[in-house]
Write an enzyme that holds these catalytic residues in place. Structure first.
Site, PDB file in Angstrom:
ATOM      1  N   ASP A  60      44.187  33.850  35.889  1.00  0.00           N
ATOM      2  CA  ASP A  60      42.730  33.173  35.910  1.00  0.00           C
ATOM      3  C   ASP A  60      42.024  33.454  37.299  1.00  0.00           C
ATOM      4  OD1 ASP A  60      41.083  31.345  34.598  1.00  0.00           O
ATOM      5  OD2 ASP A  60      41.529  30.206  36.287  1.00  0.00           O
ATOM      6  N   GLU A 114      41.184  38.283  34.395  1.00  0.00           N
ATOM      7  CA  GLU A 114      40.034  37.501  34.269  1.00  0.00           C
ATOM      8  C   GLU A 114      39.185  37.595  35.399  1.00  0.00           C
ATOM      9  OE1 GLU A 114      37.122  34.116  33.651  1.00  0.00           O
ATOM     10  OE2 GLU A 114      38.964  33.821  34.974  1.00  0.00           O
TER      11      GLU A 114
HETATM   12  C1  GLC Z   1      38.276  30.644  34.553  1.00  0.00           C
HETATM   13  C2  GLC Z   1      38.303  29.961  32.996  1.00  0.00           C
HETATM   14  C3  GLC Z   1      37.524  28.943  32.967  1.00  0.00           C
HETATM   15  C4  GLC Z   1      37.654  27.902  34.354  1.00  0.00           C
HETATM   16  C5  GLC Z   1      37.844  28.675  35.551  1.00  0.00           C
HETATM   17  C6  GLC Z   1      38.312  27.701  36.639  1.00  0.00           C
HETATM   18  O1  GLC Z   1      37.079  31.249  34.383  1.00  0.00           O
HETATM   19  O2  GLC Z   1      38.202  30.894  32.157  1.00  0.00           O
HETATM   20  O3  GLC Z   1      37.589  28.011  31.881  1.00  0.00           O
HETATM   21  O4  GLC Z   1      36.885  26.972  34.248  1.00  0.00           O
HETATM   22  O5  GLC Z   1      38.663  29.757  35.459  1.00  0.00           O
HETATM   23  O6  GLC Z   1      39.840  27.507  36.437  1.00  0.00           O
END
Ligand code: GLC
Length: 650
Positions: A284, A326
């Protein structure tokens, strides 16, 4: 690679390690460590070379890897071997993903197990379960604020119920994707609690400051991620008497990767979930891993070095496991998360294709593919053995992350075009029936993103309310058109839960203390299983969408040209409403598919000369493999229906 210095360091490490690893079969571990150590050593040197305890830290890292390898089950080790042999396995067209929030989709992990057959019916064989780890009941950012990386949130289950789910998924040959939130922890995590109590060892896990001097310098260049709910990038903690860096919400403390102990902890956590049976780990917020004053604190070179280290470590202890990056960043930045200066992936094998997603939404609003055709060219080629996650909706907002230059090339003014897109999807534009809501509005710079479910954004909610059958049909067609593209573009399509039955915005989040401040919950619906049952009722909207997607998935899986080997050619046709490309097979020229998508609400003609010159449309009629229909062309044109899409076997 053999190189004296790193080899001698490795020798010392192994001598130290030996007494602890007595009688363990480490043959394959040593082979992989030998192959990866030169890279690990170099990366570690670059990141932590200044530290006097460098070799001790490296020893701690290697020991972590050895222990994880020893703990890995025989069946997972076998899987590692199989995947090493068939190293391109995930590029195959058979994979179709689906993302869920466990609680909202199925109540808990046991409930999720009961719904696996629903996913299988659709043809899904890769399931991303969004964070299910222990987190505070309210301040948890949908699970992305983790308070214990090795425990399951008691609301959704236990490690045992997860084991049962995994066993069931393995039997169904379904891949499991789990998150590891590498960038931050909850302020309720044991490390943060120790830091608050004044423990300097754990304060060094985070970015903490006595006063505003350094934070103010950072703030000069750091953007705000959640400007409405969490303005600024630092939070004052009264217990600790210090400022702490909190890029996302004020309760999400950013980890300090300048401290190698943090990296080692995270590698250990990644391997813990790899050993639990996750096939793919979604890392993430990877763009944020390294913070540097005077920069955006995103996409820094060191963030890439950390990811490379994580990958190399994973290759030593659990080589069958893949990473998803991500990184919702600019097109030129995103491909770097596969790795740079390499042939094969050396960071993450998979990345979200956020640019394609945003461009698809642009095409929906403008009803043409002008920006889509330009913008797609701005995504640099990716490495071999890497692939995209192609998606329409996910649990996050839609950011208009395309390049200003592409907007200009498409003939628009960047500022007014972005404003138009926002107005369109939030239903302010007179031509719009979309029901999105703005998210992350930043009044300082005018930025905003969009929240809303797929069906509501394409006008279904509005159409149902006014009972307009044509408008319902238009939204339905748009849903299918978009899916036809994520299924054929190249990469793994990721379907978002609820979309296959056309679920609308779910405003129930407004009545929930933990959710009401975050508008993204409007498109994180509580799955309506009664509506899902209607997929069996011929004529219902649920049946129409579900059965069409099911058919699309089944056909995608049969088309070899849809495997992702960078085998796509974009074709610029003479009609701005059309997005056209071909997918081909290196070893079978006949296995080519011509994908044609029309974003206009009227049928469109495309001149066939160029296509015929390129060897397409040699037969008349030509077969659309999706519908099975034979499509007639004239001597110089092919007609594509309103919001229509073809996969032509040409
Ligand atoms: C990523 C997740 C999102 C979250 C962010 C902070 O972007 O997809 O949902 O708010 O990380 O953890």
């Amino acid at each position: 690679m053999y190189e004296q210095i790193s080899h001698s360091v490795l020798n010392d490490i192994l001598v130290r390690l030996e007494p602890e690893m007595k009688s363990k079969d480490l043959k394959h571990f040593y082979i992989r460590l030998g192959a990866n150590f030169y890279a690990i050593y170099n990366l570690f040197q670059q990141l932590y070379g200044q530290r006097p305890d460098l070799n001790d830290q490296l020893y701690a890292l290697v020991k972590t890897l050895a222990l994880a390898y020893v703990a890995r089950s025989a069946s997972l080790k076998n899987l590692d071997f199989e995947r090493e042999k068939e190293h391109d396995w995930f590029l195959h067209q058979r994979w179709v993903g689906y993302a869920v929030y466990c609680k909202e989709f199925a109540g808990n992990l046991t409930g999720l197990q009961q719904h696996l057959s629903y996913l299988q019916e659709l043809g899904v064989n890769m399931l991303h379960i969004m964070p299910i780890l222990a987190c505070p009941p309210h301040a948890n950012d949908g699970g992305y604020a983790v308070s214990d990386f090795r425990k399951i949130d008691t609301d959704v289950g236990t490690l045992k119920t997860l084991d049962a789910l995994i066993a069931n998924m393995k039997a169904r040959e379904m891949l499991l994707v789990l998150d590891v939130v590498v960038n931050h922890t909850s302020d309720q995590h044991a490390w943060a609690i120790a830091a608050k109590q004044g423990d300097p060892y754990y304060q060094d896990y985070y970015h903490v400051f006595d006063d505003r001097r350094i934070p103010d310098i950072y703030e000069e260049t750091m953007p705000e991620i959640f400007p409405e709910t969490a303005p600024g990038n630092f939070t004052w903690n009264a217990t600790m008497g210090k400022w702490v860096m909190t890029v996302f919400n004020s309760y999400q403390w950013d980890l300090n990767y300048k401290n190698p102990a943090v990296l080692i902890e995270m590698v250990d956590i990644i391997l813990f979930w790899a050993n639990k049976g996750a096939d793919i780990i979604r890392l993430d917020a990877v763009a944020f891993l390294w913070k540097k004053m005077g920069s955006l604190c995103q996409n820094e070179r060191e963030a890439h070095l950390i990811l490379q280290l994580m990958k190399d470590c994973c290759q030593v202890a659990a080589p069958g496991v893949l990473f998803i990056a991500e990184a919702i960043v600019a097109p030129v930045e995103v491909t770097k998360y596969f790795g740079e200066d390499a042939i094969n992936a050396k960071e993450c094998e998979i990345a979200y294709n956020a640019t394609f997603m945003a461009l698809l939404w642009d095409a929906v609003a403008t009803k043409n593919a002008k920006l889509l055709n330009h913008g797609i060219k701005s995504i640099p080629d990716k490495l071999e053995r890497t692939t995209w996650l192609n998606y329409i909706r996910c649990h996050d907002d839609i950011g208009l992350g395309f390049d200003d230059l592409d907007i200009i090339r498409a003939g628009y003014n960047p500022k007014s075009h972005r404003a138009f897109i926002l107005d369109y999807f939030t239903g302010k534009h007179p031509d719009s029936t979309a029901r999105g809501i703005p998210f992350g509005q930043n009044h300082k710079n005018g930025d905003a993103r969009i929240a809303g479910s797929l069906a509501s954004l394409v006008g279904m909610e509005h159409a149902l309310e006014i009972g307009d059958a044509d408008a319902i049909q238009t939204s339905f067609q748009t849903i299918l058109l978009l899916h036809s593209l994520i299924m054929s573009f190249g990469g793994i399509p990721l379907i978002y839960y609820g979309d296959a039955i056309g679920m609308l915005n779910d405003p129930s989040y407004l009545g929930n203390e933990a959710k009401k401040e975050d508008a993204r919950w409007i498109h994180r619906p509580i799955m309506n299983w009664n509506d899902a049952e209607k997929r069996k009722v011929v004529g219902s909207i649920q049946h129409q969408i579900f059965s069409a997607l099911k058919n699309m998935i089944a056909i995608r899986k049969e088309i070899e040209a849809f495997a992702d080997h960078n085998n796509r050619e974009l074709l610029e046709v003479d009609n701005p409403h059309m997005f056209v490309f071909s997918r081909f097979c290196a070893h079978d020229a006949k296995a080519r598919i011509l994908v044609m998508a029309n974003f206009a609400q009227q049928p469109q003609l495309v001149d066939t000369d160029m296509l015929r010159n390129k060897g397409f449309l040699q037969h008349n009629p030509v077969r659309d493999v999706l519908s099975g229909e034979m499509i007639l062309t004239t001597s110089n044109a092919i007609e594509i229906p309103a919001l229509g899409y073809y996969w032509l076997n040409t």
